[in-house]
Design a protein around this motif. Structure first.
Motif, PDB file in Angstrom:
ATOM      1  N   THR A  33      23.151 -11.955 -13.484  1.00 25.50           N
ATOM      2  CA  THR A  33      22.895 -12.492 -12.142  1.00 25.50           C
ATOM      3  C   THR A  33      22.885 -14.013 -12.189  1.00 25.50           C
ATOM      4  OG1 THR A  33      21.322 -10.687 -12.032  1.00 25.50           O
ATOM      5  CG2 THR A  33      21.405 -12.183 -10.131  1.00 25.50           C
ATOM      6  N   LYS A  34      23.677 -14.604 -11.307  1.00 17.84           N
ATOM      7  CA  LYS A  34      23.697 -16.057 -11.247  1.00 17.84           C
ATOM      8  C   LYS A  34      22.734 -16.493 -10.147  1.00 17.84           C
ATOM      9  CE  LYS A  34      27.089 -19.528 -12.325  1.00 17.84           C
ATOM     10  NZ  LYS A  34      28.504 -19.838 -12.457  1.00 17.84           N
ATOM     11  N   ASN A  60      23.290 -21.933  -8.860  1.00 18.41           N
ATOM     12  CA  ASN A  60      24.688 -22.234  -9.134  1.00 18.41           C
ATOM     13  C   ASN A  60      24.980 -23.697  -8.815  1.00 18.41           C
ATOM     14  OD1 ASN A  60      27.326 -21.959  -9.714  1.00 18.41           O
ATOM     15  ND2 ASN A  60      27.848 -20.710  -7.921  1.00 18.41           N
ATOM     16  N   SER A  70      17.096 -16.487   1.901  1.00 16.96           N
ATOM     17  CA  SER A  70      16.810 -15.061   1.856  1.00 16.96           C
ATOM     18  C   SER A  70      16.346 -14.655   0.455  1.00 16.96           C
ATOM     19  CB  SER A  70      18.063 -14.272   2.248  1.00 16.96           C
ATOM     20  OG  SER A  70      19.173 -14.776   1.546  1.00 16.96           O
ATOM     21  N   ALA A 118      17.953 -15.572  -3.078  1.00 19.92           N
ATOM     22  CA  ALA A 118      18.767 -16.785  -2.956  1.00 19.92           C
ATOM     23  C   ALA A 118      18.490 -17.752  -4.091  1.00 19.92           C
ATOM     24  CB  ALA A 118      18.496 -17.468  -1.621  1.00 19.92           C
ATOM     25  N   SER A 125      21.161 -20.888  -0.424  1.00 19.03           N
ATOM     26  CA  SER A 125      21.977 -19.721  -0.146  1.00 19.03           C
ATOM     27  C   SER A 125      22.894 -19.489  -1.333  1.00 19.03           C
ATOM     28  CB  SER A 125      22.777 -19.963   1.136  1.00 19.03           C
ATOM     29  OG  SER A 125      23.661 -18.903   1.354  1.00 19.03           O
ATOM     30  N   ASP A 126      22.824 -18.289  -1.918  1.00 21.39           N
ATOM     31  CA  ASP A 126      23.645 -17.952  -3.088  1.00 21.39           C
ATOM     32  C   ASP A 126      23.506 -18.975  -4.209  1.00 21.39           C
ATOM     33  OD1 ASP A 126      24.582 -15.626  -2.038  1.00 21.39           O
ATOM     34  OD2 ASP A 126      26.296 -16.604  -1.057  1.00 21.39           O
ATOM     35  N   GLY A 127      22.275 -19.417  -4.441  1.00 19.19           N
ATOM     36  CA  GLY A 127      22.041 -20.314  -5.564  1.00 19.19           C
ATOM     37  C   GLY A 127      22.512 -21.731  -5.352  1.00 19.19           C
ATOM     38  N   LYS A 128      22.831 -22.066  -4.091  1.00 19.54           N
ATOM     39  CA  LYS A 128      23.268 -23.436  -3.809  1.00 19.54           C
ATOM     40  C   LYS A 128      22.498 -23.987  -2.615  1.00 19.54           C
ATOM     41  CE  LYS A 128      27.916 -23.940  -5.521  1.00 19.54           C
ATOM     42  NZ  LYS A 128      29.318 -23.672  -5.354  1.00 19.54           N
ATOM     43  N   TYR A 187      20.941 -17.898   6.214  1.00 19.93           N
ATOM     44  CA  TYR A 187      20.565 -16.481   6.126  1.00 19.93           C
ATOM     45  C   TYR A 187      21.682 -15.527   6.536  1.00 19.93           C
ATOM     46  CZ  TYR A 187      15.642 -17.815   5.669  1.00 19.93           C
ATOM     47  OH  TYR A 187      14.462 -18.322   5.240  1.00 19.93           O
TER      48      TYR A 187
END
Lengths: 274, 263, 269
Positions: free
Chosen positions: A15-16, A19, A36, A39, A220-223, A242
């Motif tokens: 799992t990243k 990022n 979220s 995240a 969001s998504d590691g960024k 989100y």
């Protein structure tokens, strides 16, 4: 004060979580991190004091490179960062005072710690802080006899005992009822401003973030998907963080509840009155 | 309209074929083992009359050699106390090393191997080895009971540490505390009540086990008991047995009382 | 936001008040005193420790390599060991089940029977399997029969106590419902109580079987059959290479039985 550069965290499962996060906190402000579940909020905050080891990237606290520290150096660095947890994480079977004083554990010898003999100035500071978080008289109560809100106040007192240069706050209100949650959030922000300590606060409640913080980071998504003052949290921004949803009520409610616009200190008037 | 519901008694094994199969296998097993084992049937059959004979010779129990009895009992109690004390102490490092969440992998594997080995072999086997190394007497018995207590308490402790609340540990670690301070501040408070409870239970268990290691010459009342049997002093044997039963009863009572106080 | 008035905060805090501190120290001193007293009274020949490591190392050297040829001669005793444990446990089941009903407060006919039940259980548990072995060898002579009785005699207390406890915790509603149908006392037990405790009974029996395997490995030391007879003989003849083979075999049997018991218990509950 805190500079995070290109922070990446990949868990052994693949799992990243983070990022490439870049973030600078250069003044004593309350920075809310929203996003979220999954995240990377919790990972970000735990990378700062290396409860989670970052995969790559650099974290500087003033001019100390946290990512390059050995174990001894890391312990010294952790003493400068107070942490507040979602589940309070008090040592349940110890008294309130022992929990608060555990913020000074890094400064006393083994036998002092074993016999709970802390220096007079630490004890005085502990009583002061207990007073400040409205728990005077509770010093000999065991932590497992307290309510959720009271426990979180002990957690705050423990973090402040460290006289930290940075507060790391992980979902402080998620285990509390809405009213207590607001009180706790307000207390954390007041104390951060009183002491001029910057705070990095993970929070999933957008309204609380809008109400109490000076600056909001959207993950969001590691960024980092958003970085700006709480007033700029528009429907468009929330959708960006989100995903698609009708955000209008969330924003309106937050404005209704805060009542008035914020003053210069970043503390809402409601907070100051309450 | 609808089917008539049939009532089935609840059974442990639901399928009838399997149930009767298991049942007949059990019968078959008992029958074959009784015939294949080397059993001296005439001797066994005389056993029932001998049992009456022995019982008759046991009564009344003879406490005339009470000094010997008291010495053995005292020795057993001392063995149990000393073994519990050292077992408790040694269990701490062993238990911590056998907890996968705080010990490095190689240390963990070694500690688990020690736990498994010492738990597999019966106390009497361990006792006989100590008798061979240290000679007859209570020393071998104490060492045996120490090994047994250490592994028993150590295993409980390791499981407790593995199941402890890591949040509390994480929070104390986040204050910059080193491992020793983490141990006394975040781990000990979580472990202490159960550790003490298990240790007290073990004291009670050691009193029971101290009566048996003597049979291979490792001291205590068991040695006196084995001697009385080999000399057919059955009235003295009964006196010893009654003493052991009351001793175990007292030990259990004491251990329950202390555990009640701990709560 | 008003600043709080500067208050005078104490700078001393003690976890325990002087009386509690005194009590704590009394405990520490008491425990250490008891330990020191016990050790000092045992007449431990401390000089034995001086060469203990040499003795132990010597023992291990002499145990290696294991005399694998001996394995063929110990298979029968090993099987006998398992039989003693299994048959002993079977006898336990037959005897412990009714006694448990006597020893459970809610199924015992009266106080006297309850007391008798409890007395049997306590006596059984207080005496070690090996000690029971001594008694039964005196009665039935050396051999597996004494071992089977010894295993059963000790296990009755263990199994009976656990079954009695689970009988005391049954759902009284079911029992009341069956009593209301006018069933006899025995019928109430069979239909209302037995099905409720059956899983606990079998779980306990299998668990005890696993313990009994371990116990029957040493019953031979007092002549009650099983591998213990050969083990004791080899130790007394200093045939250490045979001893090591037997220890390995015992280790294997105990581990396998532990595994089997765990699997079976998982399926029952």
């Amino acid at each position: 004060m805190l500079t995070i550069t290109d922070l990446v965290k990949v868990y052994p499962t693949g799992t990243k979580a983070l990022n490439g996060v870049n973030l600078t906190i250069s003044e004593p402000q309350v920075v809310a991190v929203i996003g979220s579940s999954g995240a990377g909020k919790s990972t970000l905050i735990r990378c700062v004091n290396r409860l989670v080891e970052p995969t790559s990237g650099k974290i500087m606290l003033d001019d100390m490179d946290i990512t390059a520290l050995n174990r001894r150096g890391l312990r010294a660095a952790r003493r400068r960062m107070g942490m507040i947890f979602q589940e309070y994480n008090l040592v349940e079977r110890l008294t309130v005072m022992e929990n608060v004083l555990s913020g000074r554990l890094g400064y006393v010898g083994f036998w002092q710690a074993y016999r709970r003999r802390y220096p007079p100035e630490d004890v005085r500071a502990a009583f002061e802080i207990l007073d400040r978080v409205e728990l005077s008289g509770y010093q000999n109560t065991r932590a497992d006899a307290l309510s959720g809100g009271q426990r979180q106040r002990v957690g705050i007192a423990r973090a402040l005992m460290q006289k930290p240069d940075l507060l790391l706050v992980d979902e402080p209100t998620a285990s509390l009822d809405p009213r207590t949650g607001r009180q706790i959030m307000r207390l954390i922000c007041e104390l951060a401003h009183e002491r001029g300590t910057p705070a990095l606060v993970n929070i999933h409640d957008v309204q609380l973030a809008r109400t109490f913080s000076d600056r909001v980071i959207g993950l969001s998504d590691g960024k980092i998907a958003f970085d700006g003052p709480p007033g700029e949290l528009s429907e468009k921004v929330l959708t960006m963080i989100y995903g698609e949803e009708d955000w209008s009520t969330t924003i309106r409610d937050a404005e209704d509840k805060s009542g008035k616009p914020k003053d210069d200190n970043g503390i809402s008037h409601e907070a100051a009155i309450g | 309209m609808s089917e008539i519901p049939t009532w089935e008694p609840s059974r442990l094994i639901r399928r009838p074929i399997l149930r009767y199969g298991v049942f007949s296998l059990v019968v078959l097993y008992v029958a074959t083992t009784l015939f294949t084992m080397e059993i001296d049937w005439p001797r066994v059959l005389t056993g029932f009359s001998r049992a009456g004979d022995i019982l008759a010779r046991m009564f009344p129990p003879s406490f005339s050699r009470w000094e010997l009895l008291a010495k053995g009992v005292l020795e057993s109690v001392q063995m149990a106390l000393a073994a519990s004390f050292f077992g408790m102490l040694l269990a701490i490092p062993l238990g911590l090393c056998a907890a996968v969440n705080i010990a490095p992998k190689p240390v963990y594997l070694v500690a688990r191997a020690i736990l498994a080995l010492s738990r597999t072999f019966h106390e009497v086997i361990i006792a006989i080895f100590f008798v061979k190394i240290f000679g007859f007497g209570p020393l071998a018995g104490v060492l045996t009971l120490i090994v047994a207590s250490m592994s028993f308490i150590g295993k409980m402790l390791a499981e407790d540490v593995e199941n402890m609340n890591m949040g509390q540990v994480e929070a104390v670690r986040a204050t910059g505390a080193s491992f020793p301070r983490l141990l006394i501040y975040a781990i000990t408070p979580q472990m202490l009540p159960r550790y003490l409870g298990v240790s007290i239970y073990r004291l009670d268990a050691n009193i029971r086990h101290s009566t048996v290691v003597g049979i291979v010459g490792a001291g205590g009342i068991g040695q006196t008991l084995a001697a009385s049997f080999s000399r057919y002093d059955y009235d003295f044997s009964l006196a010893i047995l009654l003493t052991i039963i009351s001793l175990v009863f007292l030990g259990e009572f004491f251990s329950n009382w202390v555990r009640g106080q701990l709560r | 936001m008003s600043m709080r008035a500067e208050e005078d905060h104490p700078d001393v805090w003690r976890r325990y008040n002087p009386r509690q501190t005194l009590i704590n120290y009394a405990w520490y001193v008491g425990i250490v005193f008891v330990a020191v007293w016990s050790v000092s009274k045992l007449d431990i020949p401390w000089f034995y420790f001086l060469d203990a490591h040499v003795q132990a190392a010597d023992l291990f050297v002499r145990m290696y390599p294991p005399d694998w040829a001996h394995l063929g001669r110990i298979t029968d005793p090993l099987i006998e060991t398992i039989h003693i444990a299994t048959l002993g446990t079977a006898v336990t089941f037959v005897i412990a089940f009714p006694i448990a009903f006597l020893a459970a407060r809610n199924t015992s006919p009266n106080v006297a029977t309850w007391f008798v039940g409890r007395f049997i259980l306590v006596t059984s548990r207080s005496v070690n399997t090996v000690v029971w072995g001594l008694i039964f060898v005196a009665m039935f002579g050396p051999g597996p029969v004494a071992g089977i009785w010894a295993v059963a005699a000790r296990s009755i207390g263990f199994v009976g106590k656990l079954i009695a406890e689970s009988i005391e915790e049954i759902d009284e509603g079911t029992v009341a419902a069956i009593e209301a149908t006018g069933a006899s006392r025995l019928q109430v037990l069979l239909v209302g109580v037995v099905p409720q405790v059956l899983p606990v009974v079998f779980g306990t029996i299998v668990y005890r079987w696993d313990i009994n395997i371990r116990e029957s490995t040493v019953l031979g030391f007092v002549g009650a059959g099983g591998i213990g007879i050969q083990l004791y003989a080899s130790i007394n003849q200093f045939a250490w290479q045979q001893v090591s083979v037997m220890l390995i075999a015992v280790l294997g049997v105990v581990l396998v039985s532990e595994f089997v018991s765990a699997v079976v218990r998982k399926h029952i509950t």
